[in-house]
Design a protein around this motif. Sequence first.
Motif: not given
Length: 112
Positions: A4-10, A47-48, A53-54
Amino acid sequence: MSLHTPPSDHDTTQRLVKFAHACLAQGHTIDAIFLYQQGVYHASNHFDLPTDELQIPMLWQQLADQKINLMLCVTAAEKRGLDIKHTNVFNVAGLAEFAMLASDADKWIQFK
């Protein structure tokens, strides 16, 4: 499983991926991972990421290579302006389809 979380929540993304790999290593099966709410952004084609980064698309590809059905909630994706015709490794599905899979499963784990 559902995310449920966005990609920014690694942290949450990495927990889901590690958990999935651990389950598979122990002989369990994962019928599907369902992207819902902000999680649908994982299917974005925009995504770029710098190499340090992950690499989120690579993580999803690894799970897809394990024959896990990666599902994208069509309604949540459309509400957020995602292109549902180009979803990379994700299959567009409805919440009802995921609910049927979840009701047949012995466990359902949410990552929020």
